[in-house]
Structures are given as structure tokens and as C-alpha cells.
Design a protein around this motif. Structure first.
Motif, PDB file in Angstrom:
ATOM      1  N   LEU A  37      13.882   1.336   1.070  1.00 19.56           N
ATOM      2  CA  LEU A  37      14.753   0.161   1.097  1.00 19.56           C
ATOM      3  C   LEU A  37      14.841  -0.423   2.500  1.00 19.56           C
ATOM      4  O   LEU A  37      14.862  -1.644   2.671  1.00 19.56           O
ATOM      5  CB  LEU A  37      16.147   0.522   0.570  1.00 19.56           C
ATOM      6  N   VAL A  38      14.882   0.454   3.512  1.00 16.54           N
ATOM      7  CA  VAL A  38      14.919  -0.018   4.902  1.00 16.54           C
ATOM      8  C   VAL A  38      13.622  -0.753   5.244  1.00 16.54           C
ATOM      9  O   VAL A  38      13.638  -1.820   5.882  1.00 16.54           O
ATOM     10  CB  VAL A  38      15.145   1.159   5.870  1.00 16.54           C
ATOM     11  N   LEU A  39      12.478  -0.191   4.822  1.00 14.52           N
ATOM     12  CA  LEU A  39      11.199  -0.844   5.063  1.00 14.52           C
ATOM     13  C   LEU A  39      11.136  -2.209   4.373  1.00 14.52           C
ATOM     14  O   LEU A  39      10.658  -3.196   4.955  1.00 14.52           O
ATOM     15  CB  LEU A  39      10.057   0.041   4.573  1.00 14.52           C
ATOM     16  N   ALA A  40      11.625  -2.261   3.127  1.00 14.09           N
ATOM     17  CA  ALA A  40      11.615  -3.528   2.393  1.00 14.09           C
ATOM     18  C   ALA A  40      12.518  -4.553   3.068  1.00 14.09           C
ATOM     19  O   ALA A  40      12.161  -5.733   3.182  1.00 14.09           O
ATOM     20  CB  ALA A  40      12.053  -3.295   0.949  1.00 14.09           C
ATOM     21  N   ALA A  41      13.690  -4.097   3.527  1.00 19.10           N
ATOM     22  CA  ALA A  41      14.610  -5.001   4.216  1.00 19.10           C
ATOM     23  C   ALA A  41      13.990  -5.492   5.526  1.00 19.10           C
ATOM     24  O   ALA A  41      14.125  -6.672   5.890  1.00 19.10           O
ATOM     25  CB  ALA A  41      15.933  -4.295   4.484  1.00 19.10           C
ATOM     26  N   GLY A  42      13.313  -4.592   6.241  1.00 20.90           N
ATOM     27  CA  GLY A  42      12.646  -4.979   7.475  1.00 20.90           C
ATOM     28  C   GLY A  42      11.553  -6.006   7.225  1.00 20.90           C
ATOM     29  O   GLY A  42      11.403  -6.973   7.981  1.00 20.90           O
ATOM     30  N   TRP A  43      10.784  -5.790   6.145  1.00 20.46           N
ATOM     31  CA  TRP A  43       9.753  -6.759   5.769  1.00 20.46           C
ATOM     32  C   TRP A  43      10.369  -8.126   5.491  1.00 20.46           C
ATOM     33  O   TRP A  43       9.880  -9.160   5.958  1.00 20.46           O
ATOM     34  CB  TRP A  43       9.009  -6.268   4.530  1.00 20.46           C
ATOM     35  N   PHE A  44      11.473  -8.125   4.763  1.00 14.88           N
ATOM     36  CA  PHE A  44      12.123  -9.390   4.390  1.00 14.88           C
ATOM     37  C   PHE A  44      12.641 -10.125   5.617  1.00 14.88           C
ATOM     38  O   PHE A  44      12.409 -11.330   5.778  1.00 14.88           O
ATOM     39  CB  PHE A  44      13.269  -9.104   3.415  1.00 14.88           C
ATOM     40  N   LEU A  45      13.321  -9.414   6.483  1.00 14.32           N
ATOM     41  CA  LEU A  45      13.896 -10.057   7.666  1.00 14.32           C
ATOM     42  C   LEU A  45      12.809 -10.537   8.629  1.00 14.32           C
ATOM     43  O   LEU A  45      12.923 -11.610   9.228  1.00 14.32           O
ATOM     44  CB  LEU A  45      14.840  -9.083   8.374  1.00 14.32           C
TER      45      LEU A  45
ATOM     46  N   ALA B 153       0.834  -1.203   0.000  1.00 22.73           N
ATOM     47  CA  ALA B 153       0.000   0.000   0.000  1.00 22.73           C
ATOM     48  C   ALA B 153       0.872   1.257   0.000  1.00 22.73           C
ATOM     49  O   ALA B 153       0.574   2.229  -0.702  1.00 22.73           O
ATOM     50  CB  ALA B 153      -0.935   0.000   1.200  1.00 22.73           C
ATOM     51  N   TRP B 154       1.950   1.225   0.787  1.00 21.06           N
ATOM     52  CA  TRP B 154       2.850   2.386   0.807  1.00 21.06           C
ATOM     53  C   TRP B 154       3.522   2.565  -0.558  1.00 21.06           C
ATOM     54  O   TRP B 154       3.656   3.688  -1.047  1.00 21.06           O
ATOM     55  CB  TRP B 154       3.901   2.235   1.896  1.00 21.06           C
ATOM     56  N   LEU B 155       3.935   1.457  -1.189  1.00 20.08           N
ATOM     57  CA  LEU B 155       4.537   1.543  -2.520  1.00 20.08           C
ATOM     58  C   LEU B 155       3.534   2.107  -3.518  1.00 20.08           C
ATOM     59  O   LEU B 155       3.910   2.878  -4.411  1.00 20.08           O
ATOM     60  CB  LEU B 155       5.019   0.157  -2.959  1.00 20.08           C
ATOM     61  N   ALA B 156       2.260   1.756  -3.359  1.00 24.81           N
ATOM     62  CA  ALA B 156       1.222   2.286  -4.239  1.00 24.81           C
ATOM     63  C   ALA B 156       1.066   3.793  -4.047  1.00 24.81           C
ATOM     64  O   ALA B 156       0.999   4.551  -5.021  1.00 24.81           O
ATOM     65  CB  ALA B 156      -0.109   1.575  -3.964  1.00 24.81           C
ATOM     66  N   VAL B 157       1.021   4.232  -2.797  1.00 32.22           N
ATOM     67  CA  VAL B 157       0.887   5.662  -2.506  1.00 32.22           C
ATOM     68  C   VAL B 157       2.091   6.425  -3.048  1.00 32.22           C
ATOM     69  O   VAL B 157       1.953   7.481  -3.684  1.00 32.22           O
ATOM     70  CB  VAL B 157       0.749   5.893  -0.989  1.00 32.22           C
TER      71      VAL B 157
ATOM     72  N   LEU C 236      12.893  -5.061 -10.106  1.00 34.08           N
ATOM     73  CA  LEU C 236      12.721  -3.742  -9.488  1.00 34.08           C
ATOM     74  C   LEU C 236      14.072  -3.097  -9.210  1.00 34.08           C
ATOM     75  O   LEU C 236      14.247  -1.884  -9.411  1.00 34.08           O
ATOM     76  CB  LEU C 236      11.911  -3.875  -8.197  1.00 34.08           C
ATOM     77  N   ALA C 237      15.041  -3.891  -8.753  1.00 32.50           N
ATOM     78  CA  ALA C 237      16.384  -3.362  -8.498  1.00 32.50           C
ATOM     79  C   ALA C 237      17.044  -2.902  -9.795  1.00 32.50           C
ATOM     80  O   ALA C 237      17.718  -1.866  -9.836  1.00 32.50           O
ATOM     81  CB  ALA C 237      17.244  -4.430  -7.818  1.00 32.50           C
ATOM     82  N   ALA C 238      16.837  -3.668 -10.873  1.00 36.02           N
ATOM     83  CA  ALA C 238      17.403  -3.285 -12.170  1.00 36.02           C
ATOM     84  C   ALA C 238      16.783  -1.982 -12.663  1.00 36.02           C
ATOM     85  O   ALA C 238      17.466  -1.144 -13.278  1.00 36.02           O
ATOM     86  CB  ALA C 238      17.167  -4.401 -13.180  1.00 36.02           C
ATOM     87  N   SER C 239      15.502  -1.781 -12.377  1.00 32.43           N
ATOM     88  CA  SER C 239      14.843  -0.529 -12.763  1.00 32.43           C
ATOM     89  C   SER C 239      15.455   0.656 -12.019  1.00 32.43           C
ATOM     90  O   SER C 239      15.731   1.707 -12.619  1.00 32.43           O
ATOM     91  CB  SER C 239      13.344  -0.625 -12.456  1.00 32.43           C
ATOM     92  N   ILE C 240      15.671   0.477 -10.709  1.00 32.06           N
ATOM     93  CA  ILE C 240      16.286   1.547  -9.911  1.00 32.06           C
ATOM     94  C   ILE C 240      17.701   1.833 -10.407  1.00 32.06           C
ATOM     95  O   ILE C 240      18.102   2.999 -10.535  1.00 32.06           O
ATOM     96  CB  ILE C 240      16.304   1.162  -8.421  1.00 32.06           C
ATOM     97  N   ALA C 241      18.459   0.783 -10.714  1.00 34.10           N
ATOM     98  CA  ALA C 241      19.826   0.950 -11.199  1.00 34.10           C
ATOM     99  C   ALA C 241      19.841   1.683 -12.537  1.00 34.10           C
ATOM    100  O   ALA C 241      20.702   2.542 -12.784  1.00 34.10           O
ATOM    101  CB  ALA C 241      20.502  -0.419 -11.329  1.00 34.10           C
ATOM    102  N   THR C 242      18.880   1.365 -13.399  1.00 33.34           N
ATOM    103  CA  THR C 242      18.785   2.051 -14.690  1.00 33.34           C
ATOM    104  C   THR C 242      18.495   3.531 -14.504  1.00 33.34           C
ATOM    105  O   THR C 242      19.082   4.396 -15.167  1.00 33.34           O
ATOM    106  CB  THR C 242      17.682   1.410 -15.548  1.00 33.34           C
ATOM    107  N   ASP C 243      17.599   3.840 -13.569  1.00 26.31           N
ATOM    108  CA  ASP C 243      17.268   5.234 -13.267  1.00 26.31           C
ATOM    109  C   ASP C 243      18.493   5.987 -12.775  1.00 26.31           C
ATOM    110  O   ASP C 243      18.773   7.110 -13.224  1.00 26.31           O
ATOM    111  CB  ASP C 243      16.150   5.271 -12.233  1.00 26.31           C
ATOM    112  N   LEU C 244      19.230   5.374 -11.851  1.00 27.37           N
ATOM    113  CA  LEU C 244      20.443   6.026 -11.330  1.00 27.37           C
ATOM    114  C   LEU C 244      21.476   6.223 -12.424  1.00 27.37           C
ATOM    115  O   LEU C 244      22.148   7.262 -12.477  1.00 27.37           O
ATOM    116  CB  LEU C 244      21.025   5.186 -10.196  1.00 27.37           C
ATOM    117  N   ALA C 245      21.607   5.244 -13.306  1.00 28.30           N
ATOM    118  CA  ALA C 245      22.585   5.354 -14.387  1.00 28.30           C
ATOM    119  C   ALA C 245      22.226   6.481 -15.342  1.00 28.30           C
ATOM    120  O   ALA C 245      23.091   7.260 -15.764  1.00 28.30           O
ATOM    121  CB  ALA C 245      22.668   4.027 -15.141  1.00 28.30           C
ATOM    122  N   VAL C 246      20.930   6.584 -15.664  1.00 26.50           N
ATOM    123  CA  VAL C 246      20.489   7.651 -16.562  1.00 26.50           C
ATOM    124  C   VAL C 246      20.714   9.014 -15.917  1.00 26.50           C
ATOM    125  O   VAL C 246      21.204   9.955 -16.560  1.00 26.50           O
ATOM    126  CB  VAL C 246      18.993   7.452 -16.914  1.00 26.50           C
TER     127      VAL C 246
END
Length: 232
Positions: A133-141, A102-106, A162-172
């Protein structure tokens, strides 16, 4: 037999249904008054406000819809599983997955990390992304024990996309000669970034919806898969 509500809705039911909707309208009004935003810009369709093509933002909107559908399925499944006495680990997984989605949607729908966080809170995009990223890591753990018994291969592929998308954004953002040209014409880098993101969203949704389905139907693991048995 299944019991339904009476034909005449109670005041409590009407309040539960319509008061939240009214609160959203009040919030929209406050934003228009306090934030100095035209009310039409808040309540109308973005393409109409911007006098754009009806397909403007189509892929992004579809991704947001999938976020919300996934969050709704997880939270609904949590309520049903709670009523049926499902294991605590299953309940925690469904609840935290629903809230995170829900947070990712918002964030995706209202461009929080892209714009609103810096516009109104003075936060940089990378700081908001770090929180995500911290929230996602917390969810995973917090759910690692359950995740190990799910179709984690599908989850891994989805997170990789999703990580590849973020990496592409940073590269651009780092290597683009002129940031003002991003998104103009047939921008292959943007198509790659948002395409990877969309595929990641679809994978994330499939993973959680399948988990919810297995949990609510109490189905065993299918041969040759890592499907989770919701009652174990």
C-alpha cells in the motif's frame, strides 16, 4: 529501413539472452538444494505436481499473466519513449508503473504476502500488505501530475475494485466461523473476492496499456475522454 542484427548472433547477444535464463535455472537448483524442495515441485506445472485438475488456479494464473503483460508493456514503452526523448514525467510514470506492476505480479504469482514472507522472513501478511500500500501510494503521489491528465476514471474504478477485493478478504478472515472451509464447494465469498480482484487487474492493465499506446503513437486525446497526450 529498419536495421536488424546479423544472421550469426554475437557472443554478447547470446549472453544477454541466455545468461539470465541460466541464472534462473541456477536459482531454482539452489532453492531445491538449500530449501529442501523437490526439484520437480519447482520446474513442473503446479497441477501436475499436485495431481490436480488442469484448470486449478486458472483465474489466478490468468490474472498473473495480465500483471506480467502490463509490466512488460510499460517497461518496453519506457525504453522506446526514452529513446525518442519523451518528457521526464512520462518516463517516470512508465518506469514506476512497470516496476510496481512487476512487483504485484511476483507477489501474486509466488504468494509472497500470503505465505513466503511469513515462511522465510517471519513477516505477517498485514505487514507485507502495508508495504504494498505504501508503494502504491508512493507511485500515485509521484505521478499525480501525469495521472490527472490520463483516463483517471478508469484508474479509479480499477483501484476501487482491488480495494473491494481486499476488504472482502479481510471481512471473510474476520467473520468466518471456520477458516478451513474457505474455498471449499461453491464459496461465494471467495468468488466475490477473487472476481473483484480479477476485474481490478483487468482495469489496471487497460489503463496502463492505453497510456503506453497513446504515448508511443503520440495520439491526441479523443473527444469526450480523459486520454493523455504523451508528448505534452
Amino acid at each position: 529501413s529498419m536495421r536488424h542484427g546479423s544472421v550469426r548472433p554475437s557472443a554478447r547477444l547470446l549472453g544477454l539472452v541466455f545468461l539470465p535464463a541460466a541464472a534462473v535455472l541456477v536459482a531454482a537448483t539452489l532453492v531445491a538444494v538449500i530449501g529442501g524442495v523437490d526439484v520437480g515441485s519447482i520446474v513442473r506445472d503446479p497441477a501436475s505436481v499436485l495431481d490436480g485438475h488442469p484448470l486449478v488456479g486458472a483465474l489466478s494464473q490468468l490474472g498473473v499473466i495480465i500483471w506480467w503483460v502490463t509490466a512488460s508493456v510499460c517497461l518496453f514503452s519506457f525504453l522506446v519513449a526514452l529513446k525518442s526523448g519523451a518528457p521526464r514525467a512520462t518516463l517516470v510514470f512508465l518506469l514506476t508503473s512497470g516496476l510496481l506492476t512487476a512487483w504485484l505480479a511476483v507477489d501474486d504469482q509466488f504468494l509472497i504476502h500470503d505465505d513466503l514472507a511469513s515462511r522465510y522472513l517471519g513477516l505477517r501478511e498485514r505487514h507485507v500488505m502495508a508495504v504494498l500500500l505504501v508503494l502504491a501510494a508512493g507511485w500515485f503521489l509521484a505521478n499525480l501530475r501525469v495521472i490527472r491528465r490520463t483516463e483517471w476514471g478508469l484508474l479509479a474504478v480499477s483501484l476501487g475494485l482491488l480495494a473491494a477485493s481486499i476488504a472482502t478478504d479481510l471481512a471473510v478472515q474476520t467473520f468466518a466461523d471456520d477458516l478451513s472451509t474457505i474455498g471449499s464447494g461453491l464459496d461465494w465469498s471467495l468468488l466475490l473476492e477473487d472476481g473483484l480482484k480479477f476485474m481490478g487487474i483487468v482495469g489496471w492493465s487497460a489503463y496502463l496499456v492505453r497510456f503506453s499506446y497513446f504515448t508511443l503513437t503520440d495520439q491526441p486525446v479523443r473527444p469526450g475522454t480523459d486520454g493523455y497526450v504523451g508528448t505534452t
